[in-house]
Motif scaffolding. Sequence first.
Motif, mmCIF file in Angstrom:
data_model
loop_
_atom_site.group_PDB
_atom_site.id
_atom_site.type_symbol
_atom_site.label_atom_id
_atom_site.label_comp_id
_atom_site.label_asym_id
_atom_site.label_seq_id
_atom_site.Cartn_x
_atom_site.Cartn_y
_atom_site.Cartn_z
ATOM 1 N N GLY A 57 0.805 -1.209 0.000
ATOM 2 C CA GLY A 57 0.000 0.000 0.000
ATOM 3 C C GLY A 57 0.840 1.261 0.000
ATOM 4 N N TRP A 58 0.162 2.371 -0.138
ATOM 5 C CA TRP A 58 0.826 3.667 -0.093
ATOM 6 C C TRP A 58 -0.183 4.720 0.325
ATOM 7 N N SER A 59 0.324 5.827 0.813
ATOM 8 C CA SER A 59 -0.536 6.911 1.257
ATOM 9 C C SER A 59 0.117 8.239 0.908
ATOM 10 N N PHE A 60 -0.702 9.246 0.752
ATOM 11 C CA PHE A 60 -0.184 10.579 0.456
ATOM 12 C C PHE A 60 -1.188 11.623 0.902
ATOM 13 N N PHE A 61 -0.716 12.864 0.970
ATOM 14 C CA PHE A 61 -1.583 13.993 1.286
ATOM 15 C C PHE A 61 -1.646 14.884 0.052
ATOM 16 N N GLY A 62 -2.849 15.027 -0.495
ATOM 17 C CA GLY A 62 -3.007 15.810 -1.705
ATOM 18 C C GLY A 62 -4.349 16.497 -1.768
ATOM 19 N N THR A 63 -4.352 17.677 -2.344
ATOM 20 C CA THR A 63 -5.604 18.430 -2.475
ATOM 21 C C THR A 63 -6.013 18.643 -3.928
ATOM 22 N N ASN A 64 -5.154 18.242 -4.865
ATOM 23 C CA ASN A 64 -5.537 18.287 -6.277
ATOM 24 C C ASN A 64 -6.258 17.001 -6.669
ATOM 25 N N THR A 65 -7.160 17.080 -7.615
ATOM 26 C CA THR A 65 -7.920 15.905 -8.047
ATOM 27 C C THR A 65 -7.400 15.433 -9.404
ATOM 28 N N ASN A 66 -6.164 14.985 -9.404
ATOM 29 C CA ASN A 66 -5.539 14.504 -10.635
ATOM 30 C C ASN A 66 -5.121 13.044 -10.480
ATOM 31 N N SER A 67 -4.752 12.441 -11.602
ATOM 32 C CA SER A 67 -4.332 11.040 -11.599
ATOM 33 C C SER A 67 -2.872 10.913 -11.198
ATOM 34 N N ILE A 68 -2.563 9.867 -10.443
ATOM 35 C CA ILE A 68 -1.206 9.607 -9.991
ATOM 36 C C ILE A 68 -0.979 8.098 -9.976
ATOM 37 N N THR A 69 0.203 7.671 -10.414
ATOM 38 C CA THR A 69 0.504 6.243 -10.544
ATOM 39 C C THR A 69 1.692 5.883 -9.660
ATOM 40 N N PRO A 70 1.537 4.909 -8.742
ATOM 41 C CA PRO A 70 2.654 4.498 -7.891
ATOM 42 C C PRO A 70 3.612 3.591 -8.658
ATOM 43 N N LEU A 71 4.910 3.738 -8.390
ATOM 44 C CA LEU A 71 5.938 2.996 -9.115
ATOM 45 C C LEU A 71 6.980 2.452 -8.144
ATOM 46 N N ALA A 115 17.944 -2.845 -3.306
ATOM 47 C CA ALA A 115 18.055 -1.444 -3.723
ATOM 48 C C ALA A 115 16.724 -0.919 -4.249
ATOM 49 N N THR A 116 15.623 -1.466 -3.742
ATOM 50 C CA THR A 116 14.302 -1.068 -4.220
ATOM 51 C C THR A 116 13.825 0.197 -3.523
ATOM 52 N N THR A 117 13.289 1.117 -4.306
ATOM 53 C CA THR A 117 12.690 2.316 -3.755
ATOM 54 C C THR A 117 11.376 2.596 -4.484
ATOM 55 N N PHE A 118 10.725 3.680 -4.136
ATOM 56 C CA PHE A 118 9.431 3.970 -4.741
ATOM 57 C C PHE A 118 9.455 5.303 -5.470
ATOM 58 N N GLY A 119 8.441 5.526 -6.233
ATOM 59 C CA GLY A 119 8.262 6.797 -6.925
ATOM 60 C C GLY A 119 6.835 6.891 -7.413
ATOM 61 N N TRP A 120 6.587 7.868 -8.258
ATOM 62 C CA TRP A 120 5.246 8.010 -8.822
ATOM 63 C C TRP A 120 5.319 8.846 -10.092
ATOM 64 N N LEU A 121 4.244 8.772 -10.846
ATOM 65 C CA LEU A 121 4.086 9.571 -12.057
ATOM 66 C C LEU A 121 2.861 10.454 -11.914
ATOM 67 N N ASP A 122 3.056 11.754 -12.048
ATOM 68 C CA ASP A 122 1.932 12.687 -12.143
ATOM 69 C C ASP A 122 1.559 12.813 -13.612
#
Length: 210
Positions: A57-71, A115-122
């Motif tokens: 899972g993942w969590s974030f704090f956001g106030t924009n209503t746009n698409s985001i993809t976890p990576l 060496a695994t880490t996370f990211g995302w795509l806006d």
Amino acid sequence: MRTATLVLLLLILSLALPSMAATIGNPVIDRSIVDAAYNTMFVYRGAFPNAGETVTGWSFFGTNTNSITPLLFERIGPSYNYTLLGIGAARTSTGAGLQNYDFGLVSGSNVTGPATTFGWLDSTTGVIEFDYLFSDPGFEWYGTTPAQPLVVGNQYEFNDADLAGNPAPYPGGRLYSVQFTTDSAAIPEPSSLALLGAGLAGLALLRRRK
């Protein structure tokens, strides 16, 4: 006697098979700024503390209503090159602040390595809130446009400067309100297996005495 036996067994199992759930990222709190980057990937400079765990899972704090993809990425050596390991389900932010989602693996793997880490795509403008504060590990960004299509196995060279504009290897960058979590049971160590064996032997002895 049966109750005592059950309690003993549960205690032994809890010691022999500890949970190894982990969380990495910055505190998920309300921050002052929302990124305006378009079609941009971000990657966290830190790594999951344990290999062989499943990112759930993942969590974030956001106030924009746009698409985001976890990576999920694997860092290649000491450079700023990363291989894309896994793509999660794209989510549309509700804009309601704190949000929690399953990783929702779509392609690749959601199992961590050394060496695994996370990211995302806006996909449009930014979603996750941040502060301009120095932090190490901070975040790097993929400045080449377009960042898509996302293909597992592709290598991406992120900027060799952090998001505060400091050239590597100086620490710094933005504090994004985002965290990723894992959930798995550890492979028992020899000492834990010995404890489990001793406990089971004790249970067998109790049954014989009955």
